[in-house]
Design an enzyme around this catalytic site. Structure first.
Site, mmCIF file in Angstrom:
data_model
loop_
_atom_site.group_PDB
_atom_site.id
_atom_site.type_symbol
_atom_site.label_atom_id
_atom_site.label_comp_id
_atom_site.label_asym_id
_atom_site.label_seq_id
_atom_site.Cartn_x
_atom_site.Cartn_y
_atom_site.Cartn_z
ATOM 1 N N LYS A 1 14.685 73.144 53.822
ATOM 2 C CA LYS A 1 14.857 72.533 55.135
ATOM 3 C C LYS A 1 14.002 73.313 56.128
ATOM 4 O O LYS A 1 14.210 74.518 56.331
ATOM 5 C CB LYS A 1 16.329 72.566 55.533
ATOM 6 N N LYS B 1 13.476 68.351 53.371
ATOM 7 C CA LYS B 1 13.714 67.758 54.685
ATOM 8 C C LYS B 1 12.838 68.443 55.721
ATOM 9 O O LYS B 1 12.822 69.677 55.736
ATOM 10 C CB LYS B 1 15.192 67.936 55.012
#
Ligand code: PBG
Length: 327
Positions: free
Chosen positions: A194, A247
């Site tokens: 992330k 992400k």
């Protein structure tokens, strides 16, 4: 012209193009984000995310019904609690917003698959993803509250937990807590890679999780790095993650490719709020064809190696897949 090789033969019409597609998708691989606001009655449009809504606990089943009507059978829940404090204690409250939302959904739709986002930033009054020590997030103290939070979600009936905080060792800590409490069969989807991304802007406005000072670069990843993503995934595999995630998605297709090649676990991608909002805004300005851009973006994420996708377009994409326009 003596041309033996004519790739255009397989592009001549829709029937042959569909037969030769290399990337296959189905609504089964889509996950829809649902925002539940503890202070809300009914449904309220989210200003920063055109076409998305906040749902009250009295109306969260409406969000589920909309998903089911489009053939989307999985959601990820985000909560807006009525109260926040320094350690985010409303995150693990047995009667907190997420816990009650899970119960409301499961009472009516026991087969609808409920994943919960596990993080502190929506529940802390400073908006950081963990417990502060001075101006820094204390990793090891945060593991305790993340584990408690994940356990409370599972006790309320969540099918899967998805920690998005980026603390070191969180998968091991959550796995241990779930196992000690008898939840050995509840999977963990790790937000493994992330990045500290500007693409989360509209989400933070929607979830009320803008940090009150500083940024998240001390725990989320530096966008310059790829090998570090492989390391994060490797640690998550070792610690017992069941699904890995990259992400954001569209600006990180190389990371999706590298990580899905390197690991055997199912790979999730998150097409985040900024990716969605940019398409919406460009379409509203008459600059692009929203439907086609939505389809092409999703195809590229799956082509890069994602096996599942969290997206605000889940319902529309499911329709496109059912029509065979993609997938
Ligand atoms: C919570 C969390 C965020 C997102 C998912 N979980 C925000 C953040 O990390 O700042 C972003 C999702 C999106 O932008 O759609 N930590």
């Amino acid at each position: 012209m003596e041309l033996i090789n004519r790739p255009r033969r397989l592009r001549r019409n829709d029937a042959v193009r569909r037969m030769c597609r290399e990337t296959r998708m189905s609504p089964d691989s889509l996950i829809y984000p649902i925002f539940v606001d503890e202070t809300l009655h009914g449904v309220r449009p989210i200003e920063s995310l055109a076409g998305q809504n906040h749902y009250g606990l009295d109306s969260v089943c409406q969000a589920v019904e909309e998903c089911l009507a489009h053939g989307v059978n999985h959601c990820i829940l985000f909560g807006l609690p009525k109260s926040k404090d320094a350690c985010g204690s409303s995150a693990w409250d047995e009667h907190g917003v997420i816990q009650e939302a899970i119960r409301a959904i499961k009472a009516k739709y026991p087969d609808f698959y409920v994943i919960t986002d596990v993080c502190m930033c929506e529940y802390t009054d400073h908006g950081h993803c963990g417990i502060l020590c001075g101006h820094e997030v204390d990793n090891d103290k945060t593991l305790e509250v993340l584990s408690k939070t994940a356990l409370s979600h599972v006790q309320a009936g969540a099918d899967m937990v998805a920690p998005s905080d980026m603390m070191d060792g969180r998968i091991a800590a959550i796995r241990r807590t779930l196992d000690e409490n008898g939840y050995t069969m509840t999977p963990i989807m790790s937000y493994s890679a992330k990045y500290a991304s500007a693409f989360y802007g509209p989400f933070r406005a929607a979830a009320g999780s803008v940090p009150s000072f500083g940024d998240r670069k001390g725990y989320q990843m530096d966008p310059h790095n790829c090998r570090e993503a492989l390391k994060e995934c490797a640690l998550d595999v070792e610690e017992g993650a069941d699904i890995l995630m990259v992400k954001p998605a569209l600006a990180y297709l190389d990371i999706i490719r590298e990580c899905s090649d390197a690991f055997d676990l199912p790979m999730c991608a998150y097409q985040v709020s900024g990716e969605y909002a940019m398409i919406k805004a460009a379409a509203a300005a008459g600059l692009v064809d929203e439907y086609r851009i939505m389809c092409e973006s999703a195809v590229s994420i799956f082509r890069a190696g994602a096996n599942m996708l969290i997206t605000y377009y889940a319902k529309e994409l499911a329709d496109a897949m059912k029509k065979g326009e993609i997938g």
